[in-house]
Design a protein around this motif. Structure first.
Motif, short mmCIF file in Angstrom:
data_model
loop_
_atom_site.label_atom_id
_atom_site.label_comp_id
_atom_site.label_asym_id
_atom_site.label_seq_id
_atom_site.Cartn_x
_atom_site.Cartn_y
_atom_site.Cartn_z
N ASP A 91 39.44 27.65 26.39
CA ASP A 91 39.89 26.93 27.58
C ASP A 91 39.36 27.61 28.83
OD1 ASP A 91 41.35 25.04 26.14
OD2 ASP A 91 43.13 26.32 26.08
N ALA A 92 39.19 26.84 29.88
CA ALA A 92 38.73 27.39 31.15
C ALA A 92 39.79 28.34 31.71
CB ALA A 92 38.45 26.27 32.14
N GLU A 93 39.32 29.40 32.31
CA GLU A 93 40.20 30.38 32.94
C GLU A 93 39.69 30.67 34.34
OE1 GLU A 93 40.98 33.88 30.66
OE2 GLU A 93 41.45 32.77 28.85
N LYS A 94 40.42 31.48 35.06
CA LYS A 94 40.01 31.85 36.41
C LYS A 94 38.80 32.79 36.40
CE LYS A 94 44.48 31.36 38.66
NZ LYS A 94 45.47 32.02 39.49
N ARG A 95 38.67 33.56 35.33
CA ARG A 95 37.57 34.53 35.24
C ARG A 95 36.51 34.03 34.27
NH1 ARG A 95 38.54 39.51 37.40
NH2 ARG A 95 40.68 39.96 37.98
N ALA A 96 35.27 34.34 34.58
CA ALA A 96 34.16 33.97 33.70
C ALA A 96 34.24 34.82 32.43
CB ALA A 96 32.83 34.20 34.41
#
Length: 158
Positions: A78-83
């Protein structure tokens, strides 16, 4: 940019790479086992070289199978705030040029095009991957290769 479309393009590129590797392995195996490849003298190394090539091509097929398995895991992140691995990241350079990167587990350098945007797969081991991992939106990414330094801003993490 739709991350799902990017993932489908990467899957297709990996499957294409696998099909090409299988074809090369099959061709090398046929060459190695063909009657004309048999050694005619003790100095004739064609059959040995063909065997090495067939083995190498088979190893490449195995490596691509492993990469596909690794990517299957990264695609489900899932997409997160950090790469991180599995992130699709948009950067913009000092010339306002946009760059897209998919942080993958392997196959660094694989490039796909989605909606006229080139997306480059990078790994944590690459210089850009090391500079980009754990960055957040609006962070600056500084990449120095040799005597050249580039500056990018993180615009999006999908």
């Amino acid at each position: 940019m739709n991350k799902g479309h990017v993932i489908e393009h990467i899957k297709f590129a990996l499957e294409t790479k696998l099909a090409e590797a299988k074809q090369a392995a099959d061709s090398a195996h046929q060459d190695a086992t063909h009657e004309q490849s048999a050694a005619e003298t003790q100095y004739d190394s064609l059959s040995i070289e063909s065997g090495y090539l067939a083995h190498g091509q088979s190893e490449r097929v195995n490596e691509i199978h492993k990469s596909i398995a690794l990517f299957t895991h990264s695609f489900s992140q899932d997409a997160e705030k950090r790469a991180k691995e599995g992130s699709l990241v948009q950067l913009i350079d000092t010339d306002d040029k946009t760059h897209w990167f998919y942080l993958g587990p392997s196959e660094g350098g694989l490039k796909v095009t989605v909606q006229q945007h080139a997306i480059l797969v990078i790994t944590h081991g690459s210089p850009i991957g090391q500079a980009l991992f754990n960055k957040e939106i609006d962070d600056e990414v500084v990449l120095t290769v040799g005597d050249r330094t580039q500056h990018f801003d993180v615009v999006a993490i999908l």
